[in-house]
Enzyme design. Sequence first.
Site, short mmCIF file in Angstrom:
data_model
loop_
_atom_site.label_atom_id
_atom_site.label_comp_id
_atom_site.label_asym_id
_atom_site.label_seq_id
_atom_site.Cartn_x
_atom_site.Cartn_y
_atom_site.Cartn_z
N TYR A 143 0.86 -1.19 0.00
CA TYR A 143 0.00 0.00 0.00
C TYR A 143 0.89 1.23 0.00
O TYR A 143 1.86 1.31 0.76
CB TYR A 143 -0.89 -0.01 1.25
CG TYR A 143 -1.74 1.23 1.46
CD1 TYR A 143 -1.49 2.09 2.52
CD2 TYR A 143 -2.78 1.54 0.61
CE1 TYR A 143 -2.27 3.23 2.74
CE2 TYR A 143 -3.58 2.68 0.81
CZ TYR A 143 -3.31 3.52 1.88
OH TYR A 143 -4.07 4.63 2.08
N ASP A 238 9.23 2.55 -1.04
CA ASP A 238 8.27 3.22 -0.16
C ASP A 238 8.63 2.83 1.27
O ASP A 238 8.31 1.73 1.73
CB ASP A 238 6.84 2.81 -0.50
CG ASP A 238 5.85 3.49 0.44
OD1 ASP A 238 4.64 3.46 0.13
OD2 ASP A 238 6.27 4.02 1.49
N LYS A 266 5.63 8.91 8.63
CA LYS A 266 5.47 8.34 9.97
C LYS A 266 6.57 8.79 10.95
O LYS A 266 6.52 9.91 11.48
CB LYS A 266 5.36 6.83 9.87
CG LYS A 266 4.08 6.39 9.08
CD LYS A 266 3.96 4.89 9.01
CE LYS A 266 2.90 4.47 8.01
NZ LYS A 266 1.54 4.48 8.58
P1 KE4 Z 1 -0.43 8.28 4.85
O1 KE4 Z 1 -1.03 9.04 3.70
O2 KE4 Z 1 -1.46 7.41 5.60
O3 KE4 Z 1 0.39 9.17 5.79
O4 KE4 Z 1 0.66 7.23 4.27
C1 KE4 Z 1 0.25 6.32 3.28
C2 KE4 Z 1 1.21 5.14 3.30
C3 KE4 Z 1 2.17 5.05 2.32
N1 KE4 Z 1 3.05 4.03 2.30
C4 KE4 Z 1 3.02 3.06 3.25
C5 KE4 Z 1 4.01 1.94 3.19
C6 KE4 Z 1 2.05 3.12 4.28
O5 KE4 Z 1 2.03 2.13 5.23
C7 KE4 Z 1 1.13 4.17 4.33
C8 KE4 Z 1 0.05 4.27 5.39
N2 KE4 Z 1 -0.05 3.16 6.29
C9 KE4 Z 1 -1.34 2.92 6.88
C10 KE4 Z 1 -1.25 1.67 7.76
N3 KE4 Z 1 -1.01 0.51 7.02
C11 KE4 Z 1 -1.81 4.12 7.68
C12 KE4 Z 1 -3.00 3.85 8.57
C13 KE4 Z 1 -4.27 4.30 7.97
O6 KE4 Z 1 -4.45 4.16 6.74
O7 KE4 Z 1 -5.11 4.79 8.76
#
Ligand code: KE4
Length: 426
Positions: A143, A238, A266
């Site tokens: 993701y 990523d 993060k």
């Molecule tokens: P954000 O837009 O949520 O800050 O980041 C997206 C993203 C991009 N790349 C990776 C590898 C990620 O894990 C994420 C976001 N992770 C999720 C949890 N698997 C955030 C939690 C959520 O979606 O509420």
Amino acid sequence: MTDQNDILFERARAVIPGGVNSPVRAFKAVGGTPRFIQRAQGAYFWDANDKRYIDYIGSWGPMILGHGHPAVVEAVQKAVLEGFSYGAPTEREIELAEAILALVPSMDMVRLVSSGTEAAMSALRLARGATGRKTIVKFEGCYHGHADALLVKAGSGLATFGNPTSAGVPPEVVQHTLVLEYNNLQQLDEAFALHGKDIACLMIEAIAGNMNFVRATPAFAKRCRELCTQHGALLIFDEVMTGFRVGLHGAQGVLGVTPDLTVLGKVIGGGMPLAAFGGPRAIMEQLAPLGPVYQAGTLSGNPVATACGLATLKEISKPGFYEALAKKTRTLVDGLKAAAAAEGQPFNADSEGGMFGFFLMNELPQNYATVMTTDNAQFNALFHGLLDRGVYIAPALYEAGFVSAAHSEDDIAATIAAAREIFSKR
Ligand code: KE4
């Protein structure tokens, strides 16, 4: 209704879609009422009933120091007194950029943004702009945020273009996105043989935390690097989740593979909205205002967020930080494996640095399809059993877990004991 979480969830659902501002928080995958958190400190947070939980979410990765680290709190308190946001450059953005570049040698330059989605989306646009190509390669189970071109599932056949995973994403937007099976060397080679000259980039989570915890095999990670180099495509790691989480130099440091572009988030924000993407100068200078690839953001490099991020990076850069964190996380993983074995529960687990994952099966899955063979009911019983015992893990079997510097040996032992009790009742 006396449960404050129920009361708040009912109120929330009246005004916020699903009662949450990010879907996974709604407990849809596991059932039950999401816990509305009112405060956090160290390794713990407290819900609306004032029940304490050992927190293995850590805001989905950022809270690597634990909640409310004094040095971070002090830095943020000082920053807010100087102003919340200026919309103009600041010295602190330079300091944070310099700190990131010192720790990620594959980057000459970095652009700060406000979320992982924004960083991944921008890196993708930059790769397409820098190469003049349209096709992108991603992997099932990875993701990269919710930019349209990345909300795509595998096509029908081998190395065929993807189909949207979300309503509102026109097929035309994902027609250039190839979705392959993670760790599948044959598919990877065939995709490049078929489309190599059109591929702008390959984007991967080299340790995939969005299918719980699946490592790219060294051979697979190396082959991604080789094929991108051979075909003039950009390799994008990523590391929004793995950056400064699996080690001071991220998954690229663990694997010894150098990507062209890296996406971060993060941990670098320490819990505040901050993410980044970076790479070689020649590529990064394609970005506006210097180059033709446009990217912008009102709160990019926000002075409060950069203060939080800098204070966090300062703490995690201290000698011994990751050794201690990795040891503690491995103790958790080994303890869970031993507890499951003692109770005859099929189980396996893995960790790197302060990130871990586990599976209710004896193998360690190598791809998404295997992860998703997990018995949902079994996972949900474990999730709620732990929650009832004051242990909060991810409310979905495809999510990773996170240990912080604030988790104590007693917290780890209590978690293992709780899991064993649940396994014994299976
Ligand atoms: P954000 O837009 O949520 O800050 O980041 C997206 C993203 C991009 N790349 C990776 C590898 C990620 O894990 C994420 C976001 N992770 C999720 C949890 N698997 C955030 C939690 C959520 O979606 O509420």
